[in-house]
Scaffold this motif. Sequence first.
Motif, PDB file in Angstrom:
ATOM      1  N   ASP A 216       0.804  -1.213   0.000  1.00 24.22           N
ATOM      2  CA  ASP A 216       0.000   0.000   0.000  1.00 24.22           C
ATOM      3  C   ASP A 216       0.838   1.264   0.000  1.00 24.22           C
ATOM      4  O   ASP A 216       0.310   2.366  -0.213  1.00 24.22           O
ATOM      5  CB  ASP A 216      -0.923   0.018   1.221  1.00 24.22           C
ATOM      6  CG  ASP A 216      -0.147   0.016   2.534  1.00 24.22           C
ATOM      7  OD1 ASP A 216       0.754  -0.843   2.687  1.00 24.22           O
ATOM      8  OD2 ASP A 216      -0.422   0.866   3.411  1.00 24.22           O
ATOM      9  N   LEU A 217       2.156   1.136   0.239  1.00 24.77           N
ATOM     10  CA  LEU A 217       3.008   2.317   0.329  1.00 24.77           C
ATOM     11  C   LEU A 217       3.735   2.579  -0.984  1.00 24.77           C
ATOM     12  O   LEU A 217       4.130   1.639  -1.674  1.00 24.77           O
ATOM     13  CB  LEU A 217       4.056   2.141   1.443  1.00 24.77           C
ATOM     14  CG  LEU A 217       3.562   2.087   2.878  1.00 24.77           C
ATOM     15  CD1 LEU A 217       4.744   1.936   3.823  1.00 24.77           C
ATOM     16  CD2 LEU A 217       2.756   3.338   3.224  1.00 24.77           C
ATOM     17  N   PRO A 218       3.943   3.842  -1.317  1.00 21.98           N
ATOM     18  CA  PRO A 218       4.827   4.140  -2.446  1.00 21.98           C
ATOM     19  C   PRO A 218       6.272   3.814  -2.066  1.00 21.98           C
ATOM     20  O   PRO A 218       6.631   3.816  -0.878  1.00 21.98           O
ATOM     21  CB  PRO A 218       4.635   5.641  -2.660  1.00 21.98           C
ATOM     22  CG  PRO A 218       4.200   6.161  -1.333  1.00 21.98           C
ATOM     23  CD  PRO A 218       3.401   5.053  -0.691  1.00 21.98           C
ATOM     24  N   TYR A 219       7.081   3.523  -3.069  1.00 23.71           N
ATOM     25  CA  TYR A 219       8.483   3.204  -2.777  1.00 23.71           C
ATOM     26  C   TYR A 219       9.383   3.729  -3.874  1.00 23.71           C
ATOM     27  O   TYR A 219       8.942   4.019  -4.994  1.00 23.71           O
ATOM     28  CB  TYR A 219       8.683   1.701  -2.590  1.00 23.71           C
ATOM     29  CG  TYR A 219       8.703   0.877  -3.869  1.00 23.71           C
ATOM     30  CD1 TYR A 219       9.911   0.540  -4.474  1.00 23.71           C
ATOM     31  CD2 TYR A 219       7.515   0.427  -4.455  1.00 23.71           C
ATOM     32  CE1 TYR A 219       9.932  -0.227  -5.639  1.00 23.71           C
ATOM     33  CE2 TYR A 219       7.532  -0.339  -5.617  1.00 23.71           C
ATOM     34  CZ  TYR A 219       8.736  -0.661  -6.202  1.00 23.71           C
ATOM     35  OH  TYR A 219       8.768  -1.416  -7.347  1.00 23.71           O
ATOM     36  N   ASP A 220      10.673   3.847  -3.526  1.00 25.96           N
ATOM     37  CA  ASP A 220      11.688   4.298  -4.465  1.00 25.96           C
ATOM     38  C   ASP A 220      12.934   3.430  -4.290  1.00 25.96           C
ATOM     39  O   ASP A 220      13.178   2.868  -3.211  1.00 25.96           O
ATOM     40  CB  ASP A 220      12.085   5.754  -4.201  1.00 25.96           C
ATOM     41  CG  ASP A 220      10.887   6.681  -4.135  1.00 25.96           C
ATOM     42  OD1 ASP A 220      10.268   6.915  -5.183  1.00 25.96           O
ATOM     43  OD2 ASP A 220      10.570   7.161  -3.024  1.00 25.96           O
ATOM     44  N   LEU A 221      13.725   3.349  -5.345  1.00 27.92           N
ATOM     45  CA  LEU A 221      15.055   2.748  -5.295  1.00 27.92           C
ATOM     46  C   LEU A 221      16.056   3.867  -5.522  1.00 27.92           C
ATOM     47  O   LEU A 221      16.045   4.521  -6.574  1.00 27.92           O
ATOM     48  CB  LEU A 221      15.204   1.668  -6.369  1.00 27.92           C
ATOM     49  CG  LEU A 221      16.609   1.079  -6.547  1.00 27.92           C
ATOM     50  CD1 LEU A 221      17.089   0.391  -5.273  1.00 27.92           C
ATOM     51  CD2 LEU A 221      16.626   0.101  -7.724  1.00 27.92           C
ATOM     52  N   VAL A 222      16.917   4.092  -4.520  1.00 30.42           N
ATOM     53  CA  VAL A 222      17.916   5.152  -4.613  1.00 30.42           C
ATOM     54  C   VAL A 222      19.285   4.575  -4.248  1.00 30.42           C
ATOM     55  O   VAL A 222      19.428   3.369  -4.030  1.00 30.42           O
ATOM     56  CB  VAL A 222      17.548   6.362  -3.727  1.00 30.42           C
ATOM     57  CG1 VAL A 222      16.173   6.903  -4.104  1.00 30.42           C
ATOM     58  CG2 VAL A 222      17.581   6.008  -2.240  1.00 30.42           C
ATOM     59  N   TRP A 223      20.293   5.448  -4.138  1.00 32.11           N
ATOM     60  CA  TRP A 223      21.669   4.971  -4.087  1.00 32.11           C
ATOM     61  C   TRP A 223      22.427   5.584  -2.920  1.00 32.11           C
ATOM     62  O   TRP A 223      22.031   6.626  -2.388  1.00 32.11           O
ATOM     63  CB  TRP A 223      22.358   5.281  -5.429  1.00 32.11           C
ATOM     64  CG  TRP A 223      21.512   4.797  -6.564  1.00 32.11           C
ATOM     65  CD1 TRP A 223      20.653   5.541  -7.320  1.00 32.11           C
ATOM     66  CD2 TRP A 223      21.352   3.444  -7.018  1.00 32.11           C
ATOM     67  NE1 TRP A 223      19.989   4.751  -8.224  1.00 32.11           N
ATOM     68  CE2 TRP A 223      20.399   3.458  -8.071  1.00 32.11           C
ATOM     69  CE3 TRP A 223      21.943   2.228  -6.662  1.00 32.11           C
ATOM     70  CZ2 TRP A 223      20.014   2.307  -8.749  1.00 32.11           C
ATOM     71  CZ3 TRP A 223      21.568   1.086  -7.337  1.00 32.11           C
ATOM     72  CH2 TRP A 223      20.615   1.125  -8.361  1.00 32.11           C
ATOM     73  N   GLN A 224      23.508   4.951  -2.552  1.00 30.31           N
ATOM     74  CA  GLN A 224      24.310   5.410  -1.427  1.00 30.31           C
ATOM     75  C   GLN A 224      25.775   5.048  -1.670  1.00 30.31           C
ATOM     76  O   GLN A 224      26.104   4.325  -2.596  1.00 30.31           O
ATOM     77  CB  GLN A 224      23.830   4.760  -0.126  1.00 30.31           C
ATOM     78  CG  GLN A 224      23.976   3.233  -0.123  1.00 30.31           C
ATOM     79  CD  GLN A 224      23.727   2.626   1.241  1.00 30.31           C
ATOM     80  OE1 GLN A 224      22.599   2.282   1.566  1.00 30.31           O
ATOM     81  NE2 GLN A 224      24.781   2.492   2.040  1.00 30.31           N
ATOM     82  N   SER A 225      26.646   5.574  -0.812  1.00 31.13           N
ATOM     83  CA  SER A 225      28.048   5.134  -0.709  1.00 31.13           C
ATOM     84  C   SER A 225      28.865   5.406  -1.962  1.00 31.13           C
ATOM     85  O   SER A 225      29.799   4.671  -2.283  1.00 31.13           O
ATOM     86  CB  SER A 225      28.113   3.636  -0.374  1.00 31.13           C
ATOM     87  OG  SER A 225      27.284   3.315   0.713  1.00 31.13           O
TER      88      SER A 225
END
Length: 343
Positions: A216-225
Amino acid sequence: MAYDAVVLVSFGGPEGPDDVLPFLQNVTRGRGVPPERLAEVAEHYHHFGGVSPINQQCRELLAAVRADFAANGIDLPVYWGNRNWDPMLADTVAQMRDDGVRRALAFVTSAFGGYSSCRQYQEDITAARAAVGPDAPVIEKLRQFWDHPGFVEPHVDAVRSALAQLDPARRDSTRLVFTAHSVPISAADSAGPHGGRYTAQLAETARLVHAAAAPDLPYDLVWQSRSGPPHVPWLEPDINDHLETLAEQGVTGVVVSPIGFVSDHLEVVWDLDTEALDTAKRLGVDFVRAGTPGTDPRYVTMVRELVRERIDPDGAELRRRLGELPMWDTCPTVCCVPPRRPS
């Protein structure tokens, strides 16, 4: 085909203040990372006494896998060697040779395809065998496991546990954010026989975890490091920049799930638990970081299942059903080719 050992291959990390700079020099050799960037990253390690959690996490995983093998009838010794710090992989391969090992399987603590997450480990294995000499055991890398239930399900439960720590009354303004290690765009574009393997696999892992944990939640794929020369373009957005964007959109709480990682090593406890948490606090956004598989029994069982695919006769049918990647072998020779260096 008969195998007589398994070797756990990991990244490695310093275990004291004097180890930090030599370790970072091993990691970045030949990559043109500026000295000031090394000094900056060194401070991350010194914040934790110069000790990375990763080696102890590997010891715990090694003990869990050995116990699981013993309880389930897999009579194979399990060794451990690192890419960048003791125990170095070449030393481990030499010990394997001295112990009479002739053919082994390698389980690498990275779930995904791509140069640094897959092919570079194969290069490390090749270099270690060359250093040991003609009597070095043959070592074949087990397949990538980005969508294996033993990897996905611990992440699902970790996201559920993290969400339970946020105010349910504000769920409509809660966001699920998946993170993974950023890589140069050239490396992302060249990963796999047709390009894009790293980002495609991560997108699929994110989809699977989201669907099971919080559809039910929106989501994103993002980056780190991110690391490396600043003029080289890397995958974006960075987690900290993304938190700024979410705050502007009215998001009040985030669960950050580091699906790109198998354990809570330094790039999790610093880049997320320290830097990203500080960003969220400054923005007034509630922040909970979901856990990683570590030594979750399902993850340990997955290692055994990947080994069984290669050693059991019944594994042949399973491999045929899985399709696409030749699961009984290492990645195709055209997979995860090294990125072209920018001119």
